[in-house]
Structures are given as structure tokens and as C-alpha cells.
Design a protein around this motif. Structure first.
Motif, PDB file in Angstrom:
ATOM      1  N   TYR A   3      40.964 -61.215  21.968  1.00  0.00           N
ATOM      2  CA  TYR A   3      40.156 -60.038  22.175  1.00  0.00           C
ATOM      3  C   TYR A   3      41.092 -58.871  21.831  1.00  0.00           C
ATOM      4  N   ARG A   7      40.207 -56.439  18.377  1.00  0.00           N
ATOM      5  CA  ARG A   7      40.084 -55.238  18.734  1.00  0.00           C
ATOM      6  C   ARG A   7      40.934 -54.150  17.845  1.00  0.00           C
ATOM      7  N   THR A  11      39.789 -52.051  14.839  1.00  0.00           N
ATOM      8  CA  THR A  11      39.820 -50.667  14.860  1.00  0.00           C
ATOM      9  C   THR A  11      40.617 -49.936  13.490  1.00  0.00           C
ATOM     10  N   GLU A  45      34.246 -55.918  19.585  1.00  0.00           N
ATOM     11  CA  GLU A  45      35.779 -55.801  19.990  1.00  0.00           C
ATOM     12  C   GLU A  45      36.139 -54.386  19.834  1.00  0.00           C
ATOM     13  N   ALA A  46      35.680 -53.948  18.540  1.00  0.00           N
ATOM     14  CA  ALA A  46      36.363 -52.662  18.143  1.00  0.00           C
ATOM     15  C   ALA A  46      35.571 -51.354  18.481  1.00  0.00           C
ATOM     16  N   ASP A  48      32.340 -50.864  21.226  1.00  0.00           N
ATOM     17  CA  ASP A  48      31.322 -51.184  22.278  1.00  0.00           C
ATOM     18  C   ASP A  48      30.469 -49.773  22.263  1.00  0.00           C
ATOM     19  N   ASP A  54      35.221 -45.253  23.109  1.00  0.00           N
ATOM     20  CA  ASP A  54      35.404 -46.383  21.713  1.00  0.00           C
ATOM     21  C   ASP A  54      35.134 -45.311  20.646  1.00  0.00           C
TER      22      ASP A  54
END
Length: 199
Positions: A3, A7, A11, A45-46, A48, A54
Motif C-alpha cells: 500500500y 501510494r 502520488t 492508494e494515492a 482517498d 489527500d
């Protein structure tokens, strides 16, 4: 560990597309769908959608022009949906559009409803949290501040309603025009599709 890696990579990709390539159209939870080159693709994952942190981490004080979510909102629990609607509103520029497509709870076809209902027999339905109708979707988006345009939906009388919407707001594959199951004037599969506009 996986995860955290996803992420990190997600990102980097979003920030590069937004800050370097200056893309301003964002998809939520749909990195595997085919869209034009102007779109930033994202996964959970990047980004939410329910977490303001986020959005802030990825976009700072900048705003996006369009957000697209095809068959994502039905997987989000109620409170997270409220937060996601609000975050989308907050991170859209004025005049921006959030286009959402979900299974349509007013579809008169019983097999369709069995396929898409919460816990239904269709692919992914075991994770569905809600089966939307146009009035529920509209009400929830209006509470976030949006003006809602109904693009495709079934009403309570079993009538299918639609307008000829533009691809500028994003392609919806599971739609009257673009789903291959809809042929010869017969609707094999449709979605409830709305544009939520930030005036």
C-alpha cells in the motif's frame, strides 16, 4: 508495504501530471480506463476522495477543472460519500464539473437490479454500499453546494431520460451512447450519470 509503495508511486504520478504537465482534469478510482491525454488518472492508494488531507497533499491551494468518477461512488460508505462530495466541490475551480456515473436504482429491468444491487450477483456488487436513484444522488450533491445536471437516468415511471452530453466532462463507458450492450435502440446497460457543477 505494498500500500505504501502504491501510494508513493501514485502520488508522484499525480503531482507530475498536475504540476509539470499542467493537467487539470482528474479521474477518481479509474486509473485503468482509457481517457484522453489531458486526464490525470488516480487510484484509492494515492487519493482517498473522502480525505481532505489527500487533496491538500496532492494539489495544495490549486484547483482542478474536471473530476470524473465512473462506477466509484456506489463503493463509498455514506459518511465518506458526504466528505468526498464536499472535497470535490472544494477542489474544483469555479465553473468546474464533477461527472459521476453509478448503477441506476430506478432501472426497471429486474436482472439489472439483481446484478448491481448491494450484495448483488454482478462483478464488484459485493462491495456496493448503496444503489443510487437520481433524486438521492442529486440531493446529496446539492448539499455539498453543487448545481446538478441530470445526463442519463431512469425515473420512477420506468422512463429513460437523457441529454446529449459532451465528452469535455469525461467519457462514461457504461452509458447509453458508448456501452456496446446498447444496440439497435435497445438499452442493455445504462448508468445514472450526473454532472455536478460548481457555479
Amino acid at each position: 508495504m505494498k500500500y505504501a509503495f502504491l501510494r508513493f508511486i501514485g502520488t508522484l504520478q499525480i503531482r507530475y501530471n498536475f504540476n509539470v504537465l499542467k493537467k487539470r482534469k482528474l479521474t477518481i478510482g479509474s486509473s485503468k480506463i482509457k481517457l484522453g491525454k489531458e486526464w490525470i488518472l488516480s487510484e484509492y492508494e494515492a487519493l482517498d476522495a473522502s480525505k481532505a488531507s489527500d487533496w491538500q497533499r496532492l494539489f495544495g491551494d490549486e484547483r482542478v477543472s474536471n473530476i470524473l468518477a465512473e462506477h466509484v461512488w456506489e463503493h463509498i460508505p455514506d459518511e465518506e460519500t458526504r466528505l468526498s462530495n464536499q472535497n470535490c466541490y472544494d477542489y474544483l475551480q469555479k465553473g468546474g464539473r464533477l461527472r459521476i456515473a453509478v448503477p441506476d436504482g430506478n432501472n426497471p429491468d429486474k436482472e439489472y437490479i439483481e446484478w448491481v444491487r448491494v450484495g448483488g450477483s454482478g462483478i464488484g456488487a459485493d462491495d456496493h454500499k448503496i444503489l443510487y436513484t437520481y433524486d438521492v444522488m442529486k440531493s446529496r450533491l446539492e448539499k455539498a453546494g453543487f448545481r446538478v445536471e441530470l445526463l442519463e437516468y431512469w425515473d420512477e415511471n420506468g422512463k429513460f431520460n437523457y441529454v446529449d452530453w459532451s465528452l469535455h466532462g469525461g467519457m462514461i463507458h457504461r452509458s447509453r451512447r458508448y456501452d456496446p450492450r446498447n444496440q439497435d435502440g435497445k438499452l442493455g446497460y445504462t448508468s445514472l450519470i450526473v454532472d455536478a457543477v460548481k457555479d
